[in-house]
Design a protein around this motif. Sequence first.
Motif: not given
Length: 283
Positions: A153-158, A160-168, A192-196
């Motif tokens: 979870p610490q690798s994500f730079r989310a 909008g609403w995805l930030r809340e999902r990562v925090a959860a 920054n996380n889904v360029n692949t």
Amino acid sequence: MEAPRSRRVGILGYGQLGQFLAQQLLARGPPLGLTLAWVWARDGASLEGLPPALRLPDLGLLPSTGVDLVVEVAHPCLAQEHGEDILRHADFMLGSPTALADPETERRLQEAVIRGGHTLYVPRGALWGCGDIARMDQEGTLAALKVTMTKSPQSFRAQGWLRERVAAAVASGTRTVLYEGPLRPLCPLAPNNVNTMAAAAVAAPGLGFDGVTACLVADPSVPDWHVVEVEVTSVGDKGRCLSVTSIRRNPAGPGAVTGSATLGSFWSSLQACTGHGGCVRLC
């Protein structure tokens, strides 16, 4: 016979990936016909370790630098804001292809490629089997493509609403599927996380950002790995079809956005940017 002129390379961004590429160009570039021309960063103070001659203070100076290739490894907003100008003067390696999930940006960059005669390169990054996916798409045999990326979870730079999902996910301490669905709406939420995944959409334009399925997973049990699973399904024949699944486990520092092996992949991609005229090309 006169030796070919070395290709001058500018780098946009000086994080982990930008620093690695700058080091490679300085140490290994000259015998390969590659020269580091300059580095630009939004935070100019981050460039203090570089000689002043290698620091570009203002992107407006780019046309006067005689650069042949610009490598973006910072954020998709740079392609959205400056991509057309860059392609007027040089080839452009887009390290943040999530920028292309915005249809207007994709259209403008494609038109700039045709006008300027320069190449827009998209590096494959951590996408295993990129060439095979592209060939299946070209032949019309690719029916479905799903990319699942699992990180701490610490690798994500989310955003909008995805930030809340990562925090959860951090609070729960358990494996959490953050998103599963079409790739396009995910790109601005985790640029920054889904360029692949974005590279997969470029490799398979028949599916594109709306047809490629994306699955993003936060898993605290993999604090120092990035795991990329690619599932490819072919067009069926009499109820049967080809299916291929690859799993790439990439070592990564705790909380890192880019895995260790992806650094080498980008260096290989940069070397492949030799100028292919006015087109969009995987590298």
